[in-house]
Design a protein around this motif. Structure first.
Motif, short mmCIF file in Angstrom:
data_model
loop_
_atom_site.label_atom_id
_atom_site.label_comp_id
_atom_site.label_asym_id
_atom_site.label_seq_id
_atom_site.Cartn_x
_atom_site.Cartn_y
_atom_site.Cartn_z
N UNK A 166 61.40 30.89 57.86
CA UNK A 166 62.11 30.69 56.60
C UNK A 166 62.57 29.24 56.42
N UNK A 167 62.26 28.39 57.39
CA UNK A 167 62.44 26.95 57.14
C UNK A 167 61.54 26.48 56.01
N UNK A 168 60.51 27.26 55.70
CA UNK A 168 59.69 26.86 54.55
C UNK A 168 60.53 26.82 53.28
N UNK A 169 61.55 27.66 53.19
CA UNK A 169 62.42 27.61 52.01
C UNK A 169 63.08 26.24 51.90
N UNK A 170 63.44 25.67 53.06
CA UNK A 170 64.00 24.31 53.05
C UNK A 170 62.94 23.31 52.62
N UNK A 171 61.72 23.43 53.17
CA UNK A 171 60.65 22.52 52.79
C UNK A 171 60.38 22.59 51.29
N UNK A 172 60.41 23.77 50.74
CA UNK A 172 60.20 23.95 49.31
C UNK A 172 61.22 23.17 48.50
N UNK A 173 62.49 23.32 48.87
CA UNK A 173 63.55 22.61 48.14
C UNK A 173 63.47 21.10 48.37
N UNK A 174 63.12 20.71 49.58
CA UNK A 174 62.98 19.28 49.87
C UNK A 174 61.84 18.68 49.06
N UNK A 175 60.77 19.43 48.83
CA UNK A 175 59.67 18.95 47.99
C UNK A 175 60.12 18.75 46.55
N UNK A 176 61.02 19.59 46.10
CA UNK A 176 61.58 19.43 44.76
C UNK A 176 62.60 18.29 44.69
N UNK A 225 69.16 24.48 44.68
CA UNK A 225 69.16 25.87 45.14
C UNK A 225 70.54 26.50 45.09
N UNK A 226 71.59 25.74 45.40
CA UNK A 226 72.91 26.33 45.51
C UNK A 226 73.56 26.61 44.15
N UNK A 227 72.88 26.21 43.07
CA UNK A 227 73.36 26.52 41.72
C UNK A 227 72.51 27.58 41.02
N UNK A 228 71.56 28.15 41.74
CA UNK A 228 70.66 29.10 41.09
C UNK A 228 71.34 30.40 40.70
N UNK A 237 57.46 39.01 58.10
CA UNK A 237 58.78 39.08 57.48
C UNK A 237 58.89 38.05 56.36
N UNK A 238 58.43 36.83 56.63
CA UNK A 238 58.45 35.79 55.60
C UNK A 238 57.53 36.13 54.44
N UNK A 239 56.43 36.83 54.72
CA UNK A 239 55.50 37.20 53.67
C UNK A 239 56.11 38.18 52.67
N UNK A 240 57.17 38.86 53.05
CA UNK A 240 57.85 39.72 52.09
C UNK A 240 58.35 38.91 50.91
N UNK A 241 58.84 37.69 51.18
CA UNK A 241 59.29 36.81 50.10
C UNK A 241 58.11 36.16 49.39
N UNK A 242 57.13 35.71 50.16
CA UNK A 242 55.97 35.02 49.57
C UNK A 242 55.20 35.90 48.59
N UNK A 251 67.25 30.21 51.01
CA UNK A 251 67.77 29.08 50.23
C UNK A 251 67.84 29.46 48.74
N UNK A 252 68.31 30.66 48.46
CA UNK A 252 68.56 31.18 47.12
C UNK A 252 67.29 31.41 46.28
N UNK A 253 66.11 31.40 46.92
CA UNK A 253 64.88 31.62 46.17
C UNK A 253 64.71 33.03 45.63
N UNK A 254 65.49 34.05 46.07
CA UNK A 254 65.41 35.32 45.37
C UNK A 254 65.73 35.20 43.87
N UNK A 255 66.46 34.14 43.47
CA UNK A 255 66.66 33.87 42.04
C UNK A 255 65.44 33.09 41.53
#
Length: 327
Positions: free
Chosen positions: A67-77, A265-268, A213-218, A249-253
């Protein structure tokens, strides 16, 4: 009855500017808490070696790393820290750990945002329609890791097949892949010289085995939704609890993120509230609820046999729809 909304009717410009403001403190707190959780899990994993507890600690460690990929995703943004450099540095480190080079991921992901659910141009949708078998292989992580490893090796060899990578971007993607492979080779060589399995024990094995487990989100974010240019019909949010929202990192929103990807992410959660006030209900399902439904649908017929302009994976109870114009 469907309602039609414009982005400008969800947020006033001043409110969007306020939501777009980034915070080094909030980004650092999220990053530090995630890395601290990994450190604690690794410590417990070391203590558990030689006992059956290693299965539990390895599972937790692997999930946290994935789930560090969630961090990478936000860092890319570029929304984790206020300035560009920390976003880039942390993104490159995490991309190395994830076997997902940052430049390549960023190019692919921006194509995904620009052309969401477009079979020809969405960077995260360049694949064949799922059969039940191919979906299960992706969900279990088998073809996911195959795609990652083969992709890095192929791009390092100088072969670029991805249609969303522009000609002027190819050189940096190739160089990045080569640097990654060189780094992995160094880790392998050092491990052999020192006779240590640390990289396998605390990184590779936990991460590889817990990818499902991570694929559940993907898999939940867009599968089974419309392929038309309509964010509220081609993007799904996730119904879950606070711990998983922190882990993701709040990506369920996710619908809110796709409408305004510049919002940190923290304002989503706040953005999602404004979205639902303006647009009504968004597509939302729970992780297991979604998996049960998509597997049930794919057992009936392949993804290619469902209408591309309709939503075909929904909760059994149904749900309201709202449309938002992309402008």
């Amino acid at each position: 009855m469907d309602a039609v909304f414009s982005r400008r009717r969800i947020l006033e410009p001043a409110e969007l500017r306020s939501l777009n403001q980034r915070s080094d403190l909030m980004g650092a707190l999220q990053m530090a808490s995630h890395l601290l959780a990994i450190a604690v899990a690794a410590w417990l994993h070391a203590l558990a070696l030689g006992s059956w507890w290693v299965l539990a600690t390895g599972f937790v460690l692997g999930v946290l790393i994935n789930f560090l990929y969630a961090a990478q995703h936000e860092l890319s943004h570029g929304t984790v820290f206020r300035t560009r450099k920390p976003n880039e540095v942390f993104g490159r480190i995490i991309g190395f750990v994830q076997f997902f080079p940052r430049d390549f991921d960023q190019i692919m992901h921006f194509a995904h945002h620009q052309w969401t659910q477009d079979w020809e141009r969405d960077g995260e949708l360049i694949r064949e329609p799922y059969t039940l078998g191919s979906y299960l292989l992706w969900l279990l992580g088998v073809t996911y890791w195959q795609n990652r490893f083969v992709g890095i090796i192929r791009r390092a060899s100088g072969t670029i097949l991805e249609p969303y990578i522009r000609k002027e971007e190819e050189a940096k993607v190739i160089l990045e892949s080569r640097l990654h492979l060189a780094g992995y080779a160094v880790i392998a060589a050092v491990s052999l010289i020192l006779g240590t399995w640390a990289a396998v024990t605390f990184w590779l094995l936990p991460m590889l085995l817990t990818k499902p487990v991570h694929q559940l989100q993907n898999t939940i974010e867009h599968l089974g939704l419309s392929h038309e240019n309509d964010i509220l019909e081609n993007t799904r949010s996730t119904r879950t609890h606070a711990v998983l929202r922190w882990l993701c990192w709040q990506m369920p929103y996710h619908t809110a993120h796709h409408i305004f990807p510049s919002v940190p992410f923290w304002k989503l959660r706040r953005l999602n509230q404004r979205l639902e006030e303006s647009a009504g209900a968004v597509h939302r399902m729970g992780y297991l609820e979604f998996q049960v439904e998509v597997i049930r649908k794919l057992a009936q017929k392949d993804e290619s046999q469902y209408p591309m302009n309709e939503v075909w994976v929904v909760p059994r109870t149904g749900g309201r729809r709202a449309r938002i114009l992309v402008d």
